[in-house]
Motif scaffolding. Structure first.
Motif, mmCIF file in Angstrom:
data_model
loop_
_atom_site.group_PDB
_atom_site.id
_atom_site.type_symbol
_atom_site.label_atom_id
_atom_site.label_comp_id
_atom_site.label_asym_id
_atom_site.label_seq_id
_atom_site.Cartn_x
_atom_site.Cartn_y
_atom_site.Cartn_z
ATOM 1 N N SER A 297 -5.640 -6.636 -5.202
ATOM 2 C CA SER A 297 -4.657 -7.261 -4.458
ATOM 3 C C SER A 297 -5.424 -7.714 -2.928
ATOM 4 C CB SER A 297 -3.685 -6.227 -4.170
ATOM 5 O OG SER A 297 -3.916 -5.099 -3.474
ATOM 6 N N GLY A 298 -6.774 -7.622 -2.699
ATOM 7 C CA GLY A 298 -6.999 -7.875 -1.615
ATOM 8 C C GLY A 298 -7.160 -6.801 -0.545
ATOM 9 N N ALA A 299 -6.635 -5.527 -0.986
ATOM 10 C CA ALA A 299 -6.271 -4.494 0.106
ATOM 11 C C ALA A 299 -7.683 -3.851 0.105
ATOM 12 C CB ALA A 299 -5.371 -3.585 -0.267
ATOM 13 N N ASP B 250 4.870 -3.382 0.275
ATOM 14 C CA ASP B 250 3.727 -4.200 0.287
ATOM 15 C C ASP B 250 4.097 -5.408 -0.428
ATOM 16 O OD1 ASP B 250 2.228 -2.101 1.675
ATOM 17 O OD2 ASP B 250 1.481 -1.572 -0.183
ATOM 18 N N GLU B 251 3.515 -6.637 0.095
ATOM 19 C CA GLU B 251 3.753 -7.761 -0.442
ATOM 20 C C GLU B 251 2.957 -7.959 -1.713
ATOM 21 O OE1 GLU B 251 3.580 -12.590 0.798
ATOM 22 O OE2 GLU B 251 2.861 -11.095 2.214
ATOM 23 N N TYR B 252 1.975 -7.680 -1.834
ATOM 24 C CA TYR B 252 1.011 -7.736 -2.971
ATOM 25 C C TYR B 252 0.843 -6.392 -3.541
ATOM 26 C CZ TYR B 252 0.408 -12.561 -1.383
ATOM 27 O OH TYR B 252 0.735 -13.932 -1.065
ATOM 28 N N GLN B 253 1.047 -6.096 -4.811
ATOM 29 C CA GLN B 253 0.931 -4.778 -5.568
ATOM 30 C C GLN B 253 -0.326 -4.771 -6.237
ATOM 31 O OE1 GLN B 253 3.477 -2.343 -5.249
ATOM 32 N NE2 GLN B 253 4.166 -3.818 -3.909
ATOM 33 N N THR B 254 -1.192 -3.482 -6.262
ATOM 34 C CA THR B 254 -2.492 -3.367 -6.401
ATOM 35 C C THR B 254 -2.249 -3.223 -8.220
ATOM 36 O OG1 THR B 254 -2.940 -2.100 -4.561
ATOM 37 C CG2 THR B 254 -4.282 -1.726 -6.734
ATOM 38 N N THR C 29 -15.037 20.203 -11.100
ATOM 39 C CA THR C 29 -13.800 19.799 -10.595
ATOM 40 C C THR C 29 -13.629 18.583 -10.244
ATOM 41 O OG1 THR C 29 -14.469 20.574 -8.361
ATOM 42 C CG2 THR C 29 -13.246 22.269 -9.674
ATOM 43 N N GLN C 30 -12.559 17.833 -10.118
ATOM 44 C CA GLN C 30 -12.291 16.745 -9.554
ATOM 45 C C GLN C 30 -11.070 16.568 -8.874
ATOM 46 O OE1 GLN C 30 -10.756 13.958 -12.667
ATOM 47 N NE2 GLN C 30 -11.273 15.354 -14.286
ATOM 48 N N LEU C 31 -11.081 15.444 -7.701
ATOM 49 C CA LEU C 31 -9.832 15.383 -7.132
ATOM 50 C C LEU C 31 -9.396 13.795 -7.266
ATOM 51 C CD1 LEU C 31 -11.070 16.497 -3.598
ATOM 52 C CD2 LEU C 31 -9.482 17.729 -5.360
ATOM 53 N N LYS C 32 -8.349 13.743 -7.352
ATOM 54 C CA LYS C 32 -7.579 12.310 -7.911
ATOM 55 C C LYS C 32 -6.951 11.682 -6.593
ATOM 56 C CE LYS C 32 -4.212 9.967 -11.153
ATOM 57 N NZ LYS C 32 -3.412 10.244 -12.186
ATOM 58 N N PHE C 33 -6.998 10.505 -6.317
ATOM 59 C CA PHE C 33 -6.583 9.849 -5.320
ATOM 60 C C PHE C 33 -6.040 8.439 -5.816
ATOM 61 C CE2 PHE C 33 -10.269 12.138 -3.648
ATOM 62 C CZ PHE C 33 -9.696 12.552 -2.719
ATOM 63 N N LEU C 34 -4.564 8.535 -5.781
ATOM 64 C CA LEU C 34 -3.875 7.188 -6.594
ATOM 65 C C LEU C 34 -3.754 6.281 -5.661
ATOM 66 C CD1 LEU C 34 -2.540 6.665 -9.340
ATOM 67 C CD2 LEU C 34 -0.419 7.533 -8.329
ATOM 68 N N GLY C 35 -4.241 5.152 -5.866
ATOM 69 C CA GLY C 35 -4.100 3.788 -5.163
ATOM 70 C C GLY C 35 -2.889 2.926 -5.363
ATOM 71 N N ASP C 36 -1.706 3.501 -5.609
ATOM 72 C CA ASP C 36 -0.565 2.578 -5.878
ATOM 73 C C ASP C 36 -0.341 1.986 -4.680
ATOM 74 O OD1 ASP C 36 -0.459 2.369 -8.610
ATOM 75 O OD2 ASP C 36 0.756 4.325 -8.491
ATOM 76 N N SER C 37 0.146 0.897 -4.632
ATOM 77 C CA SER C 37 0.793 0.234 -3.466
ATOM 78 C C SER C 37 2.257 0.594 -3.110
ATOM 79 C CB SER C 37 0.678 -1.416 -3.350
ATOM 80 O OG SER C 37 -0.436 -1.846 -4.024
ATOM 81 N N ARG D 176 -7.186 -12.927 -2.433
ATOM 82 C CA ARG D 176 -8.475 -13.120 -2.636
ATOM 83 C C ARG D 176 -8.880 -11.602 -2.818
ATOM 84 N NH1 ARG D 176 -9.613 -17.168 2.032
ATOM 85 N NH2 ARG D 176 -9.016 -18.963 1.164
ATOM 86 N N ALA D 177 -9.260 -11.171 -4.180
ATOM 87 C CA ALA D 177 -9.553 -10.020 -4.534
ATOM 88 C C ALA D 177 -10.943 -9.433 -3.724
ATOM 89 C CB ALA D 177 -9.693 -9.810 -5.885
ATOM 90 N N ILE D 178 -11.079 -8.191 -3.652
ATOM 91 C CA ILE D 178 -12.405 -7.487 -3.189
ATOM 92 C C ILE D 178 -13.352 -7.335 -4.324
ATOM 93 C CG2 ILE D 178 -13.242 -5.717 -1.703
ATOM 94 C CD1 ILE D 178 -11.146 -7.226 -0.329
ATOM 95 N N THR D 179 -14.307 -8.368 -4.142
ATOM 96 C CA THR D 179 -15.218 -8.166 -5.300
ATOM 97 C C THR D 179 -16.641 -7.571 -5.002
ATOM 98 O OG1 THR D 179 -16.092 -10.129 -4.393
ATOM 99 C CG2 THR D 179 -14.599 -10.652 -6.247
ATOM 100 N N ALA D 180 -16.713 -6.954 -3.715
ATOM 101 C CA ALA D 180 -17.919 -6.271 -3.255
ATOM 102 C C ALA D 180 -17.688 -5.376 -2.153
ATOM 103 C CB ALA D 180 -19.152 -7.224 -3.133
ATOM 104 N N LEU D 181 -17.986 -4.055 -2.002
ATOM 105 C CA LEU D 181 -18.144 -3.378 -0.873
ATOM 106 C C LEU D 181 -19.322 -2.654 -0.697
ATOM 107 C CD1 LEU D 181 -14.516 -1.457 -1.041
ATOM 108 C CD2 LEU D 181 -15.502 -3.058 0.901
ATOM 109 N N VAL D 182 -19.621 -2.246 0.609
ATOM 110 C CA VAL D 182 -20.876 -1.720 0.851
ATOM 111 C C VAL D 182 -20.818 -0.823 2.269
ATOM 112 C CG1 VAL D 182 -22.338 -3.489 2.018
ATOM 113 C CG2 VAL D 182 -23.389 -1.564 0.869
ATOM 114 N N ALA D 183 -21.088 0.344 2.503
ATOM 115 C CA ALA D 183 -21.093 1.159 3.908
ATOM 116 C C ALA D 183 -22.261 1.650 3.927
ATOM 117 C CB ALA D 183 -20.200 1.990 3.445
#
Length: 583
Positions: A389-391, A365-369, A353-361, A444-451
């Motif tokens: 979009s930097g979000a 919002d001032e800047y669209q994804t 199975t898969q769960l879909k999460f839509l990241g539309d802005s 400024r786009a998000i180019t890297a993420l870590v948690a």
């Protein structure tokens, strides 16, 4: 002549033989039950019941009872004794009684050891699966870290992976390097001034180096990348390193000496993301699980049970565009982002199975994804995504809408003057064109993420030269900004982001200590290793945080954004505890 079979159904109902048409009244039933009880009471009691009653009553009289104790226990209070004093006296008596029983009977040390070990194992499993949430963000001093730049003669760094104390970096010129991260110097105070020691001498030490195809004449197959390496991952047990490149290859290497073990050609396009399942979630006997994401819109899983048991397992389909990032939640479960289809998907391999999460802005919002480019898992139920979009969005698997969104997390780039981008030379024409200028600052786009799973820390990177810290709230429903890493002491304090408004420092073209685009991030806790009373090793309290940023003059998956003053390499930040500074 009519008969039973020819008579209509409505006329051939059989009559009741009993003249009683309804249930007896309640009073009649009560009278009958009362008569039944009276008759039963007149019957003699069985002999065995009488004997049982006599034995029970006799057992009560055989016990010796101290009249003084009964009189004292039944008394509500003694003379000049308050209720609190009476509770203390009774509690002390209870403890003395328990102690006397323990002295007489004793206790089983084996059972006690078994309970302590079981408790410790439960704590380790809860921490590995994210059930144990440790709040360490407020204990770290992000404003005064030790940092050191290091590099090799390579092109832009595309990915980094950490399996402490080792670090693996890849670059666009088909290079894979293994480094050893040395422990940080202890901070000390000299003449009232805080000194960090010789930080420049604590650069990571290069251990192994591989570039391109590693030719071996005796080998039946020549392993190595023939295109840019775009992703890397290190197994939690420290045995394997996996790399994926633009040449559609996925190569498994021995982590000890970077010896190639096996090459997979299962993907039909560039391999853009790799991640291993957490160590504690892997089932013993089944080996380590690896997830790979590719531009062919698929995700594949692999099993690494040994050097001779490395095999492809399954393919997952569902994304409608390039899959540019994948992060493992636990065994047989991962989350991925699909670039321009603007969706994140949570995969359950066993359940198919898969769960879909839509990241539309939102339209407000001032800047669209336009694309989801980064993802970081927060087991067992949350994950974070970053967009062009930097979000930065915080998600929960139980809700299809983002729990919290930070708009333009790394600020925006100011636009160049119109005189610099137009071919007109007449000042009057330029002034007229300014009236119709509809340009907006570029986010400024998000180019890297870590948690860091099990903690409240999330880190993000972009091309502004800063690594921004985000604290996950206690209820895991929002993100709070804690500033940036490596802020020079002479600059004003960076204000927190509130309601999507960026402080003045990040709203302009001010650059941070990192030179170049942050293409990848990796982090791990420096925790004290303690030995318990049973001889086993366990991770103790947090002693600091180590953050590695892979930098380059170009972006990982493109060349439209270049940093002329950037450096190809990496930066290591050693973040101490606040208590180390105060002491």
């Amino acid at each position: 002549m009519s008969s039973f079979f020819t008579t209509p159904a409505s006329q051939r109902k059989r009559k009741r033989t009993d003249e009683r048409t309804g249930k007896p009244s309640k009073r009649r039933d009560v009278e009958r039950s009362t008569d039944r009880r009276i008759k039963n009471s007149e019957k003699p009691q069985p002999v065995r019941d009488t004997e049982r009653d006599e034995s029970i009553s006799g057992s009560e009289t055989e016990d010796e009872i101290d009249p003084a104790e009964v009189e004292e226990s039944e008394a509500t209070s003694e003379e000049d004794e308050t209720a609190a004093e009476r509770r203390v006296r009774l509690a002390q008596r209870y403890l003395d009684r328990i102690k006397g029983e323990a002295d007489e009977v004793g206790f089983d040390a084996e059972d006690l050891d078994r309970d302590i070990i079981a408790k410790r194992l439960r704590e380790d499993v809860d921490e590995a699966k994210g059930r144990q949430f440790r709040l360490i963000a407020n204990t770290l001093d992000f404003e005064n870290p030790d940092h050191v730049n290091f590099r090799a003669d390579t092109q832009s760094t595309t990915a980094v992976a950490v399996c402490k104390p080792y670090l693996y970096t890849t670059s666009k010129d088909k290079t894979l390097i293994k480094w050893q991260i040395l422990p940080p110097n202890r901070r000390h105070e000299v003449n009232g001034t805080l000194r960090n020691g010789h930080v420049g001498k604590r650069k990571p030490k290069q251990i192994a180096y591989v570039k391109g195809v590693k030719v071996r004449a005796s080998a039946p197959q020549q392993h190595g990348h023939t295109g840019a390496i775009l992703s890397v991952a290190a197994s939690p047990d420290g045995k394997y390193v996996a790399t994926g490149g633009a040449d559609k290859k996925l190569i498994i290497w021995s982590a000890e000496d970077l010896r190639p073990l096996k090459t997979f050609f299962s993907h039909r396009d560039a391999v853009t993301g790799l991640d291993f399942a957490p160590a504690q979630s892997n089932q013993s006997g089944f080996g380590t699980q690896l997830f790979s994401a590719s531009m062919d819109r698929s995700i594949k899983t692999y099993s690494l049970a040994g050097e001779d048991s490395i095999a492809y397992v399954e393919t997952l389909f569902g994304h409608q565009d390039h899959v540019v990032g994948v992060s493992a939640m636990m065994v047989d479960q991962c989350v991925s982002v699909g670039a321009r289809d603007r969706s994140a998907r949570l995969w359950r391999v066993v359940d198919e199975t898969q769960l879909k999460f839509l990241g539309d802005s939102s339209r407000h919002d001032e800047y669209q994804t336009g694309s989801l480019d980064c993802v970081a898992a927060l087991p067992p139920q949350h994950f974070v995504t970053g967009s062009d979009s930097g979000a930065i969005n915080l998600w929960s698997m139980h809700k299809k809408k983002a729990l919290f969104t930070v708009q333009t997390a790394h600020g925006v780039d100011n636009l160049p003057p119109l005189e610099d981008v137009t071919s007109e030379a007449d000042p009057k024409v330029i002034e007229e064109l300014k009236k119709y200028d509809r340009r907006r600052p570029q986010p400024r786009a998000i180019t890297a993420l870590v948690a860091l799973p099990g903690t409240d820390i999330v880190l993000s990177g972009s091309w502004d030269g800063w690594i921004r810290i985000w604290k996950l709230s206690d209820d895991k429903r929002s993100l709070v900004s804690l500033g940036v890493i490596g802020k020079p002491s002479g600059e004003p304090r960076v204000n927190d982001i509130a309601n999507g408004e960026i402080d003045v420092l990040h709203n302009g073209n001010e650059r941070g200590p990192i030179q170049g685009v942050v293409n990848a991030l990796a982090a791990f806790e420096r925790r004290k290793e303690i030995v318990d009373e049973f001889g086993g090793k366990k991770q103790g309290e947090c002693q600091g945080l180590c953050v590695v940023a892979g930098t380059g003059k170009e972006m990982r998956l493109g060349r439209w954004m270049k940093s002329p003053n950037g450096r190809n390499g990496a930066v290591v930040f050693e973040i101490p505890l606040k208590s180390d500074i105060s002491s």
